[in-house]
Write an enzyme that holds these catalytic residues in place. Structure first.
Site, PDB file in Angstrom:
ATOM      1  N   LYS A 184      -1.267  -9.704   2.824  1.00 38.00           N
ATOM      2  CA  LYS A 184      -0.854  -9.030   3.522  1.00 38.00           C
ATOM      3  C   LYS A 184      -1.518  -7.772   4.846  1.00 38.00           C
ATOM      4  O   LYS A 184      -2.395  -6.831   4.198  1.00 38.00           O
ATOM      5  CB  LYS A 184       0.967  -8.036   3.320  1.00 38.00           C
ATOM      6  CG  LYS A 184       1.548  -7.731   4.801  1.00 38.00           C
ATOM      7  CD  LYS A 184       2.676  -8.227   4.380  1.00 38.00           C
ATOM      8  CE  LYS A 184       2.997  -6.226   3.585  1.00 38.00           C
ATOM      9  NZ  LYS A 184       2.287  -5.396   4.692  1.00 38.00           N
ATOM     10  N   ASP A 222      -1.085  -5.902  -0.137  1.00 34.38           N
ATOM     11  CA  ASP A 222      -1.090  -5.679   0.800  1.00 34.38           C
ATOM     12  C   ASP A 222      -2.651  -4.930   1.260  1.00 34.38           C
ATOM     13  O   ASP A 222      -3.366  -4.790   0.000  1.00 34.38           O
ATOM     14  CB  ASP A 222      -0.789  -4.169   1.103  1.00 34.38           C
ATOM     15  CG  ASP A 222       0.615  -4.105   2.444  1.00 34.38           C
ATOM     16  OD1 ASP A 222       0.656  -5.134   2.898  1.00 34.38           O
ATOM     17  OD2 ASP A 222       1.079  -3.037   1.226  1.00 34.38           O
ATOM     18  N   ASP A 277       0.883  -1.681   0.308  1.00 33.56           N
ATOM     19  CA  ASP A 277      -0.328  -0.106  -0.014  1.00 33.56           C
ATOM     20  C   ASP A 277       1.211   1.680   0.059  1.00 33.56           C
ATOM     21  O   ASP A 277       0.457   2.581   0.217  1.00 33.56           O
ATOM     22  CB  ASP A 277      -1.305  -0.214   1.218  1.00 33.56           C
ATOM     23  CG  ASP A 277      -0.339  -0.056   2.494  1.00 33.56           C
ATOM     24  OD1 ASP A 277       0.689  -0.201   2.251  1.00 33.56           O
ATOM     25  OD2 ASP A 277      -1.060  -0.254   3.132  1.00 33.56           O
ATOM     26  N   SER A 278       1.921   1.133  -0.179  1.00 28.52           N
ATOM     27  CA  SER A 278       2.801   2.234   0.072  1.00 28.52           C
ATOM     28  C   SER A 278       2.750   3.180  -1.578  1.00 28.52           C
ATOM     29  O   SER A 278       3.404   4.257  -1.862  1.00 28.52           O
ATOM     30  CB  SER A 278       4.583   1.676  -0.011  1.00 28.52           C
ATOM     31  OG  SER A 278       4.652   0.668  -0.464  1.00 28.52           O
ATOM     32  N   GLU A 284      -1.442  -5.825   8.854  1.00 24.90           N
ATOM     33  CA  GLU A 284      -1.170  -5.023   9.560  1.00 24.90           C
ATOM     34  C   GLU A 284      -1.531  -5.137  11.037  1.00 24.90           C
ATOM     35  O   GLU A 284      -2.874  -5.194  10.946  1.00 24.90           O
ATOM     36  CB  GLU A 284      -0.693  -3.723   9.925  1.00 24.90           C
ATOM     37  CG  GLU A 284       0.310  -3.284   7.899  1.00 24.90           C
ATOM     38  CD  GLU A 284       0.473  -1.915   8.170  1.00 24.90           C
ATOM     39  OE1 GLU A 284      -0.237  -0.810   8.893  1.00 24.90           O
ATOM     40  OE2 GLU A 284       0.957  -1.296   6.867  1.00 24.90           O
ATOM     41  N   GLU A 297       9.019  -4.628  11.048  1.00 24.07           N
ATOM     42  CA  GLU A 297       9.339  -2.770  10.189  1.00 24.07           C
ATOM     43  C   GLU A 297      10.062  -1.780  11.251  1.00 24.07           C
ATOM     44  O   GLU A 297       9.149  -2.062  12.388  1.00 24.07           O
ATOM     45  CB  GLU A 297       8.275  -2.243   9.436  1.00 24.07           C
ATOM     46  CG  GLU A 297       8.547  -1.279   8.869  1.00 24.07           C
ATOM     47  CD  GLU A 297       7.393  -0.416   8.012  1.00 24.07           C
ATOM     48  OE1 GLU A 297       6.321  -1.584   7.315  1.00 24.07           O
ATOM     49  OE2 GLU A 297       7.788   0.634   7.306  1.00 24.07           O
TER      50      GLU A 297
HETATM   51  O1  KIV Z   1       3.898  -1.348   1.805  1.00 22.88           O
HETATM   52  C1  KIV Z   1       4.919  -0.990   1.915  1.00 22.88           C
HETATM   53  O2  KIV Z   1       5.350  -1.051   0.581  1.00 22.88           O
HETATM   54  C2  KIV Z   1       5.242  -2.292   2.437  1.00 22.88           C
HETATM   55  C3  KIV Z   1       6.904  -2.820   3.125  1.00 22.88           C
HETATM   56  C4  KIV Z   1       7.372  -1.441   3.725  1.00 22.88           C
HETATM   57  C5  KIV Z   1       7.028  -3.708   3.659  1.00 22.88           C
HETATM   58  O3  KIV Z   1       4.279  -2.838   2.855  1.00 22.88           O
END
Ligand code: KIV
Length: 272
Positions: free
Chosen positions: A121, A91, A52-53, A123, A190
């Site tokens: 994934k 994510d 989600d980055s 959180e 992280e």
């Molecule tokens: O969204 C992302 O890029 C991440 C990584 C930094 C692990 O969750």
């Protein structure tokens, strides 16, 4: 079986576990589009994370919070189309799993069905236990994410290192154990102290994948745009830049502009 799948052995939850068992480190990078995913896959990356980055890197938002489930699915579809070997993990974006386990399951199913990705994934630890259990019950592999979880940035109020204090470190250790016990196949850690990463990684059978979490994780992940120097001003201590693409692409663009203005492009050989 297609020619491609018979030649290249896919990375799976099983092979990721086998890597930890034999002490081989796992290499993971983010990808959000077809062209980059193709390069990273052909180079031999083990896991591609449609993170989600993308909210920061692709859309220019300050945080990961604004990206939607539809947008994540769009990025995931582009990545999956490019990839022959890597495992693709996507994510679950902010708001797509926190409310209750039914919403979480329906978000995860949409990602798997509409993108063709291999795992999701999300959180958090005990707070999202029910959601993770429900997703796992549907046969969808889940990667956990503990430590500095960017979807909670407004709760933390800072991007500094997490779990330096004993109470937070203890909670992280027990969350890591919980995520393993309920069936997560791997865990992102992280921005936590390297000594805590070592403790978690040694206490778990499933692999840990660190970002800013030191050398003792079972694998490492970076945001690709940081790793190749496309993002300009983001320079945390944990980041190693393997290229300086912001400058290189800028130089190429300046040369192109100069050639166009001087009528040096296209040449005779570059026209019909
Ligand atoms: O969204 C992302 O890029 C991440 C990584 C930094 C692990 O969750």
């Amino acid at each position: 079986m297609s020619a491609v799948t018979s030649e290249l052995k896919r990375v799976t939850t099983h092979s990721i576990q086998a890597m930890k068992n034999k002490g081989e480190k796992i290499a993971m990078l983010t990808a959000y589009d077809f062209s980059m995913a193709r390069i990273l896959d052909e180079a031999g990356i083990d896991i591609l994370l449609v993170g989600d980055s993308a909210s920061n890197v692709m859309a220019g938002h300050e945080t990961t919070l604004p990206i939607t489930l539809d947008q994540m699915i769009y990025h995931a579809q582009s990545v999956v189309r490019a990839v022959h070997r890597a495992m693709v993990v996507v994510d679950l974006p902010f708001g797509s799993y926190q409310a209750n386990s039914e919403i979480a399951l329906s978000s995860a199913i949409r990602i798997m069905k509409e993108s063709g990705a291999h795992a999701v994934k999300l959180e958090g630890g005990s707070e999202v236990e029910e959601s993770i259990k429900r997703i796992l019950m549907a046969g969808i592999p889940v990667m956990g994410h503990l430590g500095l979880t960017p979807q909670s940035i407004y709760k933390f109020g800072t991007y500094s290192v997490r779990a330096k204090e004993e109470a937070e470190a203890e909670k992280l250790l027990s969350d890591a154990q919980l995520l393993q016990n309920i069936g997560c196949f791997a865990l992102v850690l992280e921005k936590i102290p390297a000594t805590l990463t070592e403790k978690v990684s040694k206490s778990l059978e499933i692999p840990t994948i660190g970002i800013g979490a030191g050398v003792h994780a079972d694998g490492q992940v970076l945001v690709t745009h940081d790793m190749v120097g496309i993002t300009k001003d983001f320079k945390p201590r944990f980041l190693r830049r393997y290229l300086e693409l912001f400058e290189s692409i800028g130089d190429a663009t300046r040369s192109y502009i100069a050639d166009v203005k001087a009528q040096q492009f296209p040449s005779d050989k570059e026209q019909y």
